[in-house]
Motif scaffolding. Structure first.
Motif: not given
Length: 326
Positions: A79-81, A98-99, A112-114, A131-132
């Motif tokens: 998961w990545f923020l 973001m692309g 990508v969660i936020g 943040t991973m």
């Protein structure tokens, strides 16, 4: 001077931070890549890193630099923020960055969660802070896990990340000096940036510790592993592999390739009697691997050059900052 806070300053800061939560398996420390929190049979691993030297493909770097750190613990990135800090008037960059992030995260199986996006006064170039998060069964590896006598195995080549960034940011200047095809090859070294596959393999093989050398390159990365473990080291600097593109670019700008931003390479501490087998196994998987040194119980930190043992000093800053000071 730009770059990481000096370790002696950081040590004073971190000495005041304590966690009372027994589930925290890995907390902050000098040379530590990740944090880890136990959730029973599974452990959550987290890492955060900014991308400040690159502009082009900055989203690409943000995903892989952070994924690399998580993978050094033996955890798979999940998961990545992300925080995007953009110069005023450059809101169009948000979609482009973001692309890139969505594309690279998808290749790694990361969601990508936020995050957060803002136009920030005073910036001349974008900054991306990632943040991973990842997970692993049981206790993760730490870059502090090296043991006296462990061999140091290095994958790929020194200075890969820095070489690709310089090639992109100084494209025209380098094309005039070396030709377009040379610059294209140097830019393409970014394709080697991920160490997730070799890190997960080395963890399963039985590595004691791993580290993704970012700022300060391989030279600083070995110091950071020694800092974390309270050890010294002996480094065979003449045997450290360096790409021709890196050598030529560093010679052109007067840079030290061993102290140039080094993501894409992985430093692995492995028991000496297993080191050659690990190198063979990595080579068989198509991953360049080289035995470059050993960790020592005594605190000396030396390089072997022309058969002589010489002090090996920590870089004061990454060589990239000599070109990008703004």
């Amino acid at each position: 001077m730009a770059g990481k806070v000096p370790p002696e300053v950081l040590e004073r800061i971190l000495s005041k931070i304590r966690s009372n939560d027994p589930r925290v398996l890995i907390g902050p420390g000098i040379g530590i890549d990740v944090s880890a929190v136990s959730f029973g049979e599974r452990t959550l691993v987290a890492s955060t890193d900014p991308i400040t030297g690159a502009v082009e493909d900055i989203g690409y770097y943000a995903v892989h630099i952070n994924a690399n750190d998580v993978a050094t613990s033996g955890a798979r990135p999940r998961w990545f923020l992300v925080t995007l800090l953009l110069p005023e008037g450059e809101e169009r960059l948000a979609g482009k960055i973001m692309g890139q992030i969505a594309s690279e995260a998808g290749k790694l199986g990361v969601s990508v969660i936020g995050g957060h996006t803002e136009l920030t006064p005073g910036l001349s170039r974008p900054i991306v802070v990632g943040t991973m998060l990842g997970e692993v069964d049981g206790r993760p590896l730490s870059s502090a896990g090296a043991r006296p006598g462990d061999a140091i195995v290095m994958t790929k080549w020194a200075g890969l990340e820095g070489t690709s960034i310089i090639a992109r940011e100084r494209r025209e200047e380098l094309a005039t000096a070396f030709g377009r095809s040379f610059v294209e090859r140097a830019e393409s070294l970014a394709e080697y940036l991920s160490v997730v596959d070799e890190a997960l393999y080395a963890a399963a093989f039985g590595a004691n510790a791993m580290h993704d050398p970012t700022e300060g390159g391989v030279a600083n990365g070995v110091h950071e592993m020694a800092d974390a473990a309270g050890l010294g080291f002996r480094l065979y600097t003449e045997g450290i592999p360096i790409r021709e593109e890196t050598e030529k670019i560093c010679s052109f700008y007067g840079l030290n390739p061993l102290a140039l931003m080094g993501s894409g390479s992985l430093l692995i501490a492995v028991p000496r009697d297993a080191a050659r087998l690990l190198v063979e196994r990595l080579l068989a998987r198509g991953i360049k691997a080289t035995l470059v040194g050993e960790f020592l119980a005594e605190k000396k930190r030396v390089a072997i050059r022309n058969g002589d043992e010489l002090p090996f000093k920590r870089p004061k800053a990454d060589e990239l900052w000599k070109l990008f000071k703004a």
